[in-house]
Motif scaffolding. Structure first.
Motif, PDB file in Angstrom:
ATOM      1  N   ILE A   1     -43.370 -80.190 -35.919  1.00  0.00           N
ATOM      2  CA  ILE A   1     -44.141 -80.588 -34.971  1.00  0.00           C
ATOM      3  C   ILE A   1     -44.454 -82.118 -35.080  1.00  0.00           C
ATOM      4  N   GLY A   2     -44.334 -82.529 -36.340  1.00  0.00           N
ATOM      5  CA  GLY A   2     -44.403 -84.278 -36.479  1.00  0.00           C
ATOM      6  C   GLY A   2     -43.119 -84.804 -35.589  1.00  0.00           C
ATOM      7  N   LEU A   3     -42.165 -84.113 -35.714  1.00  0.00           N
ATOM      8  CA  LEU A   3     -40.905 -84.805 -35.301  1.00  0.00           C
ATOM      9  C   LEU A   3     -41.048 -84.655 -33.605  1.00  0.00           C
ATOM     10  N   ARG A   4     -41.863 -83.700 -33.242  1.00  0.00           N
ATOM     11  CA  ARG A   4     -41.661 -83.415 -31.683  1.00  0.00           C
ATOM     12  C   ARG A   4     -42.710 -84.605 -31.132  1.00  0.00           C
ATOM     13  N   TYR A   5     -43.986 -84.954 -31.852  1.00  0.00           N
ATOM     14  CA  TYR A   5     -44.869 -85.961 -31.530  1.00  0.00           C
ATOM     15  C   TYR A   5     -44.085 -87.399 -31.596  1.00  0.00           C
ATOM     16  N   LEU A   6     -43.246 -87.386 -32.745  1.00  0.00           N
ATOM     17  CA  LEU A   6     -42.330 -88.592 -32.926  1.00  0.00           C
ATOM     18  C   LEU A   6     -41.226 -88.770 -31.711  1.00  0.00           C
ATOM     19  N   ALA A   7     -40.602 -87.773 -31.218  1.00  0.00           N
ATOM     20  CA  ALA A   7     -39.966 -87.844 -30.129  1.00  0.00           C
ATOM     21  C   ALA A   7     -40.692 -88.444 -28.805  1.00  0.00           C
ATOM     22  N   GLY A   8     -41.880 -87.936 -28.511  1.00  0.00           N
ATOM     23  CA  GLY A   8     -42.595 -88.263 -27.419  1.00  0.00           C
ATOM     24  C   GLY A   8     -42.635 -89.833 -27.575  1.00  0.00           C
TER      25      GLY A   8
END
Length: 238
Positions: free
Chosen positions: A74-81
């Motif tokens: 989930i943290g990586l997906r936030y970082l991607a955005g």
């Protein structure tokens, strides 16, 4: 891996036209100076560059995917955005914070640059391929930030595919430089094009963040509903 994500990777490479002209344009032009090197040598160089990006993507994606901490994905997906938004600002020249990556990478680049000089001047396609593999490691904020974004896929294959698309996106500007296509170079340098691509990247990043937030909220509501149902179920059982 969605079509939007792959399109964003292509746009990142395509949007770096002005940056690529300055960072890699000299060597790309020299490889076909006067037409002596030939198209095979030029193609080998660009193939090496793209292969280097792809291998780096597989490496960082594999490392990110090996982490098993709670909430990591989930943290990586936030970082991607967030990274997509930042790279859109970078491409549009509205924010230059990514330049610190280039300053940090310059230290790592120096030994690679010295090592790559053994293949200059280029005479054969194999030498051009090896030089391209080295040149993919150069201190470029666009490359490094794209790698960080690709790592958020947390999968070697998916991250490699993103960096492959990024490399393919750089081809129009780099091939135009190699073959001296001044008209194509001028078109790719247009301010309006950079603004449009930057805006698209920002929209893609915002959409990614919206999806992650919506998905997280849905999971929290589902977990809350399950927790509230449990006492009721126990009461009925009794």
């Amino acid at each position: 891996m969605t079509e939007t994500t792959l399109a964003a990777a292509l746009l990142l490479g395509f949007a770096g036209a002005g940056h690529c002209f300055g960072m890699c344009g000299g060597i790309a032009a020299a490889l076909n100076l006067g037409g002596k090197a030939g198209p095979a040598t030029t193609i080998a160089y660009h193939g090496g560059r793209i292969l280097s990006y792809t291998a780096l993507g597989a490496t960082v994606g594999g490392l990110a995917g090996s982490v098993t901490l709670d909430g990591w994905l989930i943290g990586l997906r936030y970082l991607a955005g967030i990274l997509l938004v930042l790279m859109g600002l970078y491409v549009a020249d509205w924010w230059r914070g990514m330049l610190w990556l280039e300053r940090g990478g310059a230290v790592l680049w120096q030994p690679v640059q010295r090592f790559s000089r053994r293949w200059l001047p280029i005479r054969r396609p194999p030498e051009a391929l090896l030089l391209g593999l080295c040149w993919g490691l150069m201190p470029c904020g666009l490359i490094y930030s794209s790698l960080a974004w690709a790592a958020t896929a947390a999968d070697a294959g998916r991250s490699a595919l993103l960096m492959l698309c990024f490399g393919l996106g750089t081809l129009p500007s780099m091939v135009a430089t190699s073959f001296g296509a001044a008209g194509v170079q001028a078109a790719l340098r247009r301010r309006g094009l950079k603004l449009a691509i930057g805006a698209l990247l920002i929209v893609a990043g915002a959409w990614t963040l919206f999806q992650v937030i919506s998905h997280s909220s849905h999971l929290q509501h589902a977990a809350g509903g399950a927790a509230s149902d449990t006492p009721h179920q126990h009461h009925q059982h009794r």
